[in-house]
Design a protein around this motif. Structure first.
Motif, PDB file in Angstrom:
ATOM      1  N   ALA A   1       0.989  -3.108  -4.144  1.00  0.00           N
ATOM      2  CA  ALA A   1       1.679  -4.387  -4.378  1.00  0.00           C
ATOM      3  C   ALA A   1       1.370  -4.908  -5.786  1.00  0.00           C
ATOM      4  O   ALA A   1       2.259  -5.396  -6.495  1.00  0.00           O
ATOM      5  CB  ALA A   1       1.249  -5.412  -3.333  1.00  0.00           C
ATOM      6  N   VAL A   2       0.104  -4.808  -6.176  1.00  0.00           N
ATOM      7  CA  VAL A   2      -0.293  -5.287  -7.507  1.00  0.00           C
ATOM      8  C   VAL A   2       0.358  -4.436  -8.585  1.00  0.00           C
ATOM      9  O   VAL A   2       0.846  -4.932  -9.599  1.00  0.00           O
ATOM     10  CB  VAL A   2      -1.837  -5.280  -7.643  1.00  0.00           C
TER      11      VAL A   2
ATOM     12  N   ALA B   1       3.962  -5.318  -8.915  1.00  0.00           N
ATOM     13  CA  ALA B   1       4.076  -6.605  -9.620  1.00  0.00           C
ATOM     14  C   ALA B   1       3.824  -6.422 -11.126  1.00  0.00           C
ATOM     15  O   ALA B   1       4.499  -7.036 -11.960  1.00  0.00           O
ATOM     16  CB  ALA B   1       3.086  -7.606  -9.030  1.00  0.00           C
TER      17      ALA B   1
ATOM     18  N   SER C   1       2.503 -10.571  -6.715  1.00  0.00           N
ATOM     19  CA  SER C   1       2.049  -9.561  -5.743  1.00  0.00           C
ATOM     20  C   SER C   1       1.643 -10.192  -4.421  1.00  0.00           C
ATOM     21  O   SER C   1       1.516  -9.504  -3.406  1.00  0.00           O
ATOM     22  CB  SER C   1       0.866  -8.785  -6.316  1.00  0.00           C
TER      23      SER C   1
END
Lengths: 182, 182
Positions: free
Chosen positions: B4-5, B8, B30
């Motif tokens: 997710a990070v 992002a 994120s």
């Protein structure tokens, strides 16, 4: 005044890079009042573009060794040693970095390379005149292909560039020119 | 969470570039708390390096056209169209810009290109096995010479790169490989 400001810009670029450049520091270093610098150059990008514009007008020592192999190797070695130079290297790298982040600097660097390609292509024109290369050649593309691997290693793949790497890049461009693909 | 990070980071890089990247915005995008992001990734450079590390492990579609000419042209066109892509292009450019300004990002981009050269060199190895090229060849250097003019135009000379320019760069590398200078 323009020359003092330009010298201050180059010195600051060499010491602090593009990210560390400020109008205030350049003004202080040049001895020109900062309101004057802001009025004439606008911002750091204006200062960089002006420094590049002056560099664009400077001739550079295009080799004339008597053979296209020697001349192309000479050009690529000039590029390599320029970036290796403790004073010139950081300034040149800062120009490349600035142009990646700012459209004005990119335009100024583009103009610089138009001039540089044109000056360097003289070695290719001489080789064609001597009958060393076919004459249906894009003379500037020979220069681009010769120097590109040095810039690619330095600024893209972040690899060292040896003297041998530089010679090989020049020889590759020459082989392509001889094969008629440029 | 890492994925997710990373997604992002890529999205922020594409939208804002390296200069506009902040840990706060990546954390918010994120959905991961920003203290967690700071603790695990440290700063934007850590986030960029991690995103590049994941990209390094990804295979890319190395062409297999049956001839070295087609394969090399395919690789150089992949590079060209990648930077032309409205989503991928700005992210890739941001990686190159970040690596010019930060040593951690430079190391991560270097590793990315080590992997990329290694994967791409397969087309050269196949050509050697088919007898299309001499076997005393630096297979990775053929790839470097083929792609370098595209990067040089984009990030150094700030010139457009046409499909024809890309083909010509591939053909130049092939001519050099055939001539035995690589």
């Amino acid at each position: 005044m323009r020359d003092a400001v330009r010298r201050a810009t180059l010195a600051e670029l060499g010491e602090c890079g593009y990210a560390g450049l400020t109008v205030e520091n350049i003004a202080e270093r040049s001895g020109v009042h900062k309101t004057t610098v802001y009025r004439r150059w606008g911002n750091v990008e204006g200062l960089i573009s002006d420094a590049l514009e002056l560099a664009t007008d400077e001739p550079w020592p295009v080799p004339d060794t008597g053979s296209i192999k020697g001349d192309l190797r000479g050009i690529v070695q000039l590029v390599r040693t320029g970036f290796d130079d403790p004073e010139l290297g950081p300034v040149s790298s800062a120009f490349v970095a600035a142009a990646m982040q700012n459209p004005d600097a990119a335009r100024a660097l583009h103009e610089f390379f138009v001039a540089r390609h044109e000056q360097s292509a003289e070695v290719v024109r001489r080789a064609v005149a001597r009958g060393e290369l076919p004459d249906i050649i894009d003379v500037r593309e020979v220069i681009r292909v010769a120097v590109a691997p040095v810039y690619y290693r330095l600024f893209v793949a972040h690899e060292p560039v040896t003297e041998q790497d530089a010679d090989r890049a020049a020889d590759a461009a020459l082989a392509a020119a001889r094969a008629g693909v440029l």
